[in-house]
Design a protein around this motif. Structure first.
Motif, mmCIF file in Angstrom:
data_model
loop_
_atom_site.group_PDB
_atom_site.id
_atom_site.type_symbol
_atom_site.label_atom_id
_atom_site.label_comp_id
_atom_site.label_asym_id
_atom_site.label_seq_id
_atom_site.Cartn_x
_atom_site.Cartn_y
_atom_site.Cartn_z
ATOM 1 N N ASN A 248 12.561 -20.294 -4.070
ATOM 2 C CA ASN A 248 13.214 -19.018 -4.350
ATOM 3 C C ASN A 248 12.364 -17.802 -4.001
ATOM 4 N N HIS B 17 19.595 -14.904 -1.566
ATOM 5 C CA HIS B 17 20.330 -14.961 -2.831
ATOM 6 C C HIS B 17 20.491 -13.612 -3.507
ATOM 7 N N HIS C 158 21.623 -11.380 -7.981
ATOM 8 C CA HIS C 158 21.207 -10.190 -8.724
ATOM 9 C C HIS C 158 22.192 -9.026 -8.549
ATOM 10 N N ASP D 268 17.918 -15.908 -11.833
ATOM 11 C CA ASP D 268 17.333 -16.964 -10.999
ATOM 12 C C ASP D 268 17.277 -18.292 -11.745
HETATM 13 FE FE LIG Z 1 15.808 -13.783 -7.568
#
Ligand SMILES: [Fe+2]
Ligand code: FES
Length: 387
Positions: free
Chosen positions: A146, A152, A157, A305
């Motif tokens: 990540n 992402h 987010h 996350d």
């Molecule tokens: Fe993140």
């Protein structure tokens, strides 16, 4: 107290100022002899039967040496186990249990060293007492994956962006730079042009831009010739996330995070926080706010996350789910490693998965090697040409 793999270790300075890394396991019945996260002590007294160990791990005394052991306990054989090698780079102490491991500077290579140079180049820093800790039900590798993942951000987010907690400009930059180093180290994330650096510097000269002032300060330091010399021409333009392989993340939030595996399905995150000594009070407060609210146990972004990491682990671990290879194809065969006379090769591109592929490939090589000698001989060199 810290961990090397699943072993607890004590990191302690002795009276000669030598840093010792000792396995936190009494040589009598294995009890931990240190329960404190940090502090000072004269010795380590085991709470079970009272064996007492010096700060260098040697056994000082055991109750009943004469009466019960009949004078036959050879204390020099029963010290705490020690790490085979302890070395430091710019104040960061690393240890290994394997005497055949490479020297630290060779192990880190220029990419690993640069990850630490990013911290050191911010000025003199002080680490704060206490470690923020949280556990996430995920495999540790998805947490490492990540930190290279700038794909992402807009989705995971999205809420944080919509409520104005983070800006889209800062969170989802299109221009990316990836640096790949030997043994799996990497740095991935925004690559900033010289013109953009100059713009940050100009903005900082006018006091910086409100909430983003901390970033202006951070970026404007890179214009300083001393910092440029320290980071090199490519490193100066990198604002990516370093991972010191396998599991030490250097975060832009003035934190470093250890991702400690607790078996294959759980990871404990240890967040160490630092402040820049000569930063004005307002910036110190901004840093503390970020350390408490972005990542870590109360971090808004880490909640986004962590939920996805745990469900990625959960969704991919079933007997059928685990049979299908996952898609790690983004940017493969479409980008170029650019060499630099400084030796700082890099990939400059858009959002990609080069860092993740390098991590998994390196991890596989580590797992397949039976010894450090074998890994030294067999590990892949960072790629050149088309990646
Ligand atoms: Fe993140
Ligand atoms: S386990 Fe430590 S003294 Fe017995």
């Amino acid at each position: 107290m810290n961990y090397i793999g699943e072993d607890e270790v004590i990191v302690v300075r002795d009276r000669k100022n030598t840093i010792n890394v000792l396995v936190n396991s009494c040589s009598h019945r294995g009890n931990t002899v240190c329960r404190a996260e940090l502090g000072t002590t004269n010795s380590f007294l085991c709470s079970y039967h009272g064996w007492n160990f010096n700060l260098d791990g040697t056994l000082l005394a055991a109750p009943g040496e004469e009466a019960f052991y009949r004078g036959e306990l050879n204390k020099s054989d029963w010290g705490l186990m020690r790490a085979a090698k302890v070395e430091s780079y710019r104040g960061f102490v690393f240890a290994t249990m394997d005497a055949n491991a490479p020297a630290l500077a060779d192990y880190l290579g220029w990419v690993g060293r640069l990850g630490i140079d990013f911290i050191a180049s911010r000025g003199e820093v002080e680490f704060l007492d206490g470690v923020h800790k949280n556990r996430i039900k995920c495999n540790w590798k998805i947490a490492v994956d990540n930190l290279y993942d700038w794909y992402h951000v807009k989705v995971s987010h999205g809420t944080a962006m919509r409520v104005g907690f983070v800006s889209e400009e800062a969170m989802a930059p299109m221009s990316q730079m990836v640096l790949l180093g030997e043994y799996g180290h990497g740095i991935g994330g925004p690559g900033i042009s010289e013109a953009e650096l100059a713009a940050f510097d100009a903005r900082m000269a006018n006091g910086g831009d409100g909430d983003a002032q901390w970033f202006d300060l951070f970026a404007s330091r890179r214009v300083d010739p001393k910092v440029r010399a320290e980071l090199g021409p490519v490193g100066t333009r990198s604002f990516g996330h370093p991972n010191i392989f396998p599991n030490l993340w250097v975060s832009i939030t003035q934190q470093v995070c250890l991702r400690i595996p607790r078996g294959p399905f759980e990871t404990e995150l240890w967040w160490f926080n630092y402040l820049i000594k000569d930063a004005p009070e307002s910036q110190r407060r901004q840093a503390i706010f970020a350390q408490n609210h972005v990542f870590g146990p109360a971090g808004l972004l880490e909640q986004d996350d962590g939920e996805n990491w745990s469900h990625s682990t959960r969704g991919a671990r079933g007997p059928i789910g685990r049979m299908r290879p996952l898609n790690l194809s983004m940017g493969r065969g479409r980008d170029q490693v650019s060499a630099d006379p400084s030796g700082q090769s890099r990939i400059e591109t858009v959002v990609n998965e080069h860092g993740q592929r390098w991590t998994y490939q390196s991890w596989q090589e580590w797992m397949l090697a039976d010894s450090w000698q074998e890994l030294i001989a067999s590990h892949s060199q960072p790629p050149t040409g088309v990646v």
